[in-house]
Design an enzyme around this catalytic site. Structure first.
Site, PDB file in Angstrom:
ATOM      1  N   CYS A   2      17.951  30.206 104.800  1.00 32.14           N
ATOM      2  CA  CYS A   2      17.619  31.068 105.922  1.00 32.14           C
ATOM      3  C   CYS A   2      18.657  30.828 107.016  1.00 32.14           C
ATOM      4  O   CYS A   2      19.140  29.718 107.211  1.00 32.14           O
ATOM      5  CB  CYS A   2      16.242  30.826 106.497  1.00 32.14           C
ATOM      6  N   ARG A  27      23.182  32.095 103.302  1.00 26.16           N
ATOM      7  CA  ARG A  27      22.018  31.205 103.386  1.00 26.16           C
ATOM      8  C   ARG A  27      20.759  31.836 102.795  1.00 26.16           C
ATOM      9  O   ARG A  27      19.703  31.185 102.756  1.00 26.16           O
ATOM     10  CB  ARG A  27      21.765  30.823 104.843  1.00 26.16           C
ATOM     11  N   TRP A  74      15.709  33.251 102.838  1.00 22.54           N
ATOM     12  CA  TRP A  74      15.571  32.814 101.455  1.00 22.54           C
ATOM     13  C   TRP A  74      14.115  32.392 101.332  1.00 22.54           C
ATOM     14  O   TRP A  74      13.677  31.443 101.982  1.00 22.54           O
ATOM     15  CB  TRP A  74      16.507  31.649 101.151  1.00 22.54           C
ATOM     16  N   ASN A 100      13.844  28.509 110.159  1.00 24.55           N
ATOM     17  CA  ASN A 100      14.537  27.965 108.999  1.00 24.55           C
ATOM     18  C   ASN A 100      13.871  26.632 108.700  1.00 24.55           C
ATOM     19  O   ASN A 100      13.689  25.829 109.616  1.00 24.55           O
ATOM     20  CB  ASN A 100      16.017  27.773 109.385  1.00 24.55           C
ATOM     21  N   GLY A 101      13.470  26.415 107.445  1.00 24.39           N
ATOM     22  CA  GLY A 101      12.824  25.142 107.115  1.00 24.39           C
ATOM     23  C   GLY A 101      11.416  25.366 106.615  1.00 24.39           C
ATOM     24  O   GLY A 101      11.048  26.472 106.233  1.00 24.39           O
ATOM     25  N   GLU A 498      28.205  21.982  83.834  1.00 18.50           N
ATOM     26  CA  GLU A 498      28.642  22.944  84.845  1.00 18.50           C
ATOM     27  C   GLU A 498      28.835  24.334  84.210  1.00 18.50           C
ATOM     28  O   GLU A 498      28.483  25.354  84.812  1.00 18.50           O
ATOM     29  CB  GLU A 498      29.934  22.439  85.514  1.00 18.50           C
ATOM     30  N   LYS A 502      26.858  27.596  85.480  1.00 22.37           N
ATOM     31  CA  LYS A 502      27.563  28.801  85.964  1.00 22.37           C
ATOM     32  C   LYS A 502      27.073  30.017  85.200  1.00 22.37           C
ATOM     33  O   LYS A 502      26.811  31.060  85.779  1.00 22.37           O
ATOM     34  CB  LYS A 502      29.056  28.636  85.718  1.00 22.37           C
ATOM     35  N   GLU A 505      23.427  30.966  86.337  1.00 21.20           N
ATOM     36  CA  GLU A 505      23.231  31.523  87.681  1.00 21.20           C
ATOM     37  C   GLU A 505      23.936  32.860  87.852  1.00 21.20           C
ATOM     38  O   GLU A 505      23.477  33.692  88.634  1.00 21.20           O
ATOM     39  CB  GLU A 505      23.616  30.525  88.774  1.00 21.20           C
ATOM     40  N   HIS A 521      19.952  15.036  68.419  1.00 17.01           N
ATOM     41  CA  HIS A 521      18.688  14.379  68.783  1.00 17.01           C
ATOM     42  C   HIS A 521      17.638  15.385  69.231  1.00 17.01           C
ATOM     43  O   HIS A 521      16.683  15.011  69.898  1.00 17.01           O
ATOM     44  CB  HIS A 521      18.939  13.328  69.871  1.00 17.01           C
ATOM     45  N   LYS A 620      23.276  29.771  99.302  1.00 20.70           N
ATOM     46  CA  LYS A 620      24.387  28.831  99.209  1.00 20.70           C
ATOM     47  C   LYS A 620      24.093  27.500  99.888  1.00 20.70           C
ATOM     48  O   LYS A 620      24.632  26.472  99.517  1.00 20.70           O
ATOM     49  CB  LYS A 620      25.655  29.451  99.805  1.00 20.70           C
TER      50      LYS A 620
HETATM   51  C1  F6R Z   1      25.950  26.237  91.943  1.00 18.31           C
HETATM   52  C2  F6R Z   1      25.822  25.806  93.315  1.00 18.31           C
HETATM   53  C3  F6R Z   1      24.722  24.869  93.648  1.00 18.31           C
HETATM   54  C4  F6R Z   1      25.195  23.852  94.698  1.00 18.31           C
HETATM   55  C5  F6R Z   1      24.008  22.985  95.153  1.00 18.31           C
HETATM   56  C6  F6R Z   1      24.425  21.921  96.142  1.00 18.31           C
HETATM   57  O1  F6R Z   1      27.016  27.115  91.790  1.00 18.31           O
HETATM   58  O2  F6R Z   1      26.556  26.215  94.167  1.00 18.31           O
HETATM   59  O3  F6R Z   1      24.226  24.229  92.523  1.00 18.31           O
HETATM   60  O4  F6R Z   1      26.194  23.069  94.142  1.00 18.31           O
HETATM   61  O5  F6R Z   1      23.040  23.800  95.747  1.00 18.31           O
HETATM   62  O6  F6R Z   1      24.971  22.494  97.285  1.00 18.31           O
HETATM   63  P1  F6R Z   1      25.878  21.651  98.262  1.00 18.31           P
HETATM   64  O7  F6R Z   1      27.117  21.307  97.530  1.00 18.31           O
HETATM   65  O8  F6R Z   1      26.110  22.541  99.440  1.00 18.31           O
HETATM   66  O9  F6R Z   1      25.089  20.423  98.616  1.00 18.31           O
END
Ligand code: F6R
Length: 625
Positions: A2, A27, A74, A100-101, A498, A502, A505, A521, A620
């Site tokens: 948010c 956000r 969000w 926010n929160g 990773e 990727k 998401e 396993h 993000k």
């Molecule tokens: C995936 C992604 C998230 C962030 C995670 C941590 O593409 O971006 O998994 O890596 O939310 O975010 P930060 O790095 O801002 O603590």
């Protein structure tokens, strides 16, 4: 998560609020809204969905106001619809808040308010705050005191913006374990969760610290602690070059950011390591001048501190956690210190076994991830040395650790992390070399050789990006898959994780990453001819064993894909499709092997018509626990 914004001045508020929200859309983008005072009356305009929906609403209504607050959401409590969109009003419709929160005790407060005759119209935890302030204001007639009274009843971590038609010449902001910045110019004041939104208007910034309330007018801001004491703090001047948020001809920010990786690596490596013959330099003098940055940062840990370290604990979430896993292999290899990597949210409610001889490293692109911040704060409270790796030197993370390494990525607009991941990994290589030189756990010759190889990585990245068209064609063969499995060993196990993250998401295809040796396993049960298995394999200590694991998948008729180096004949015989990379030493391979996987996820998601830069349900900056 948010974003909160506010404006008070002589210009039209709506365009400023909108532009500030645009800078904070990373956000969350479940809904957006503004509350403004128009002709002396409070008006709330809000819309579910992306900011563009609010933009259309504002265009059609064309509100005339010079004061207001805004929000991009969000969703945590309540589905993303118009009703749950912020701002939320009190019963009288004269006061609105953005939040926010999380208000942890909102259910009890909601019950109490309803018993006292309040009508609440959303499912959010936020709305109770507007009604609590309303009750307090009715008693005191003093809005600042009413806000103080209300926050005294809240549990949780939160930031708030408050506007009331009773006091149209003021805005209020509350910060309790979040981030809020007030921007001050001659004619106006601005409020935002992140100074990037404010920096487009002014470079005079005042940050709210913990448990503070700001009373904002167009020409001034006064700060108070929750117990009503006035707080004195001088605004700081920040470097406010406007952020360039431009796709520069790329179809998506994500693709642009994938392509920026060689440059980012050069910038991040070049900042701390000028030449293979030179030491890595993380000193404070070297760490400053970042965009929108009013902090000076660096690493003050000395060789004597490093000698005391008997354990390193890395805490992070998501992609940053995967960078932490890469960091573990590098630090253990070069420094000979045991390293544990923990998902930061898993550190909650648990005995944190750190001592004065532990170095806790928090990795966070945003520097605002609540779980990561909580973990490093707790580690520091228990006496651990701490260090942060972030892309935002002006973030909360910078406030909770005296040692900070900053990735030089510029703003990462796309919600999925790409360039910040490789930059975080780069910082681990640099940190490990720095510590290993100090601890003398590598010879000067090896250190020099490793530094030279690290500095050569960006050119190898460029070679992979030049193969983009081939990677696209090969990736799209698998675009209709329902499940994908990613495997790797050693340094490339985190890359398998990773790669799977990727793909999930961006394309919403289910994907899992495993240590290649773990396949047999259990996970091998899901394999058949419909499931692509992507193996990350490069020559080195675990090459043969990874190849054997791939054979196990082949024997189950899985679709066989590899990220492998040019000229790998064994790989050519084992896999149906190879996303090739130039030859690279295993130790540096994660910096390269991740790129074809980023591209694979991007191309599949784009082919499937997904919202590549803003995938559904994500934000993000994850500021809730
Ligand atoms: C995936 C992604 C998230 C962030 C995670 C941590 O593409 O971006 O998994 O890596 O939310 O975010 P930060 O790095 O801002 O603590």
């Amino acid at each position: 998560m948010c974003g909160i914004v506010g404006y008070l001045g002589s210009s039209q508020a709506a365009p400023v609020l909108l532009s500030s929200l645009r800078a904070l859309e990373y956000r969350g983008y479940d809904s957006a809204g503004v509350a403004i005072i128009e002709n002396g009356r409070l008006a709330v305009l809000k819309a579910a969905g992306k900011l563009a929906n609010l933009e259309s609403l504002l265009e059609s209504k064309n509100p005339q106001a010079t004061v207001g607050i805004g929000h991009t959401r969000w969703a945590t409590h309540g589905v993303p619809n118009d009703q749950n969109a912020h701002p939320h009003m009190d019963c009288s419709g004269t006061l609105a808040i953005v939040h926010n929160g999380i208000i942890e005790n909102y259910q009890a407060l909601r019950q109490e308010l309803m018993e006292n005759g309040h009508t609440l119209s959303s499912d959010t935890d936020t709305e109770v705050v507007a009604h609590l302030i309303e009750d307090e204001f009715r008693t005191t007639g003093d809005l600042l005191a009413a806000i103080r009274g209300a926050v005294g009843r809240l549990k949780g971590a939160y930031a708030l913006g408050v506007v009331s038609q009773q006091l149209p010449e003021k805005l209020y902001a509350v910060n309790h374990h979040y981030s809020l910045a007030v921007g001050l110019s001659d004619q106006a004041s601005y409020l935002a969760s992140d100074s990037v939104a404010v920096c487009q208007y002014t470079n005079r910034i005042l940050r709210l610290e913990q448990s503070e309330i700001a009373e904002i007018t167009a020409s001034d801001v006064k700060l108070y602690s929750f117990d009503g004491q006035a707080v004195s703090r001088t605004p700081v001047m920040v470097d406010s070059n406007p952020f360039v948020i431009d796709k520069q001809g790329y179809k998506h920010f994500l693709l642009k950011e994938i392509h920026e990786q060689p440059l980012i690596m050069r910038q991040t490596l070049g900042k701390y390591l000028k030449h293979p013959e030179k030491p890595v330099d993380f000193s404070a003098a070297n760490g400053s001048g970042h965009h929108c940055d009013d902090t000076s940062y660096g690493v003050s840990l000395t060789a004597d501190d490093f000698k005391k370290i008997d354990r390193i604990l890395i805490v992070a979430c998501g992609t940053a956690y995967h960078a932490g896993l890469v960091g573990k292999y590098i630090l253990e290899e070069l420094c000979g210190i045991p390293v544990e990597v923990e998902i930061a949210s898993e550190m909650r409610g648990r005995k944190l076994l750190v001592t004065g001889n532990t170095l806790t490293i928090a990795v966070s692109q945003s520097g605002e991830t609540a779980d990561t911040l909580a973990a490093i704060t707790e580690a520091a409270a228990r006496g651990s040395m701490t260090l942060g790796i972030t892309n935002r030197p002006d973030s909360h993370l910078a406030l909770v650790t005296p040692n900070l390494i900053v990735t030089e990525c510029g703003i990462e607009v796309s919600v999925a992390a790409t360039k910040t991941f490789v930059a975080q990994c780069a910082c681990f290589y640099l940190l490990a070399l720095h510590m290993a030189d100090a601890l003398k756990t590598v010879t000067p010759e090896r250190s020099r050789d490793l530094k030279a190889k690290l500095l050569a990585v960006p050119a190898l990245m460029e070679q992979i990006l030049a193969r983009e068209d081939t990677i696209r064609l090969k990736s799209l063969r698998h675009a209709e898959a329902h499940d994908m499995v990613f495997v790797g060993r050693g340094l490339n196990y985190p890359i398998a994780l990773e790669g799977a993250l990727k793909l999930k998401e961006l394309s919403y295809i289910h994907a899992s990453g495993y240590a290649a040796g773990e396949l047999k396993h259990g996970p091998i049960a899901v394999l058949d001819h419909l499931v692509p298995v992507i193996t990350v394999i490069v020559p080195g200590a675990v090459y043969e064993k990874t190849l054997s694991n791939a054979q196990e998948a082949r024997a189950r008729n899985a679709q066989m894909i590899a990220v492998a180096v040019d000229g790998d004949e064994q790989a050519r015989k084992t896999f149906d499709t190879i996303l090739s990379i130039p030859p690279v030493e295993e130790f540096f391979s994660p910096l390269l092997t991740v790129i074809p996987l980023q591209l694979l996820s991007y191309f599949i998601a784009d082919y499937l018509g997904k919202d590549v830069d803003q995938p559904r349900n994500l934000a993000k900056s994850v500021t809730v626990e």
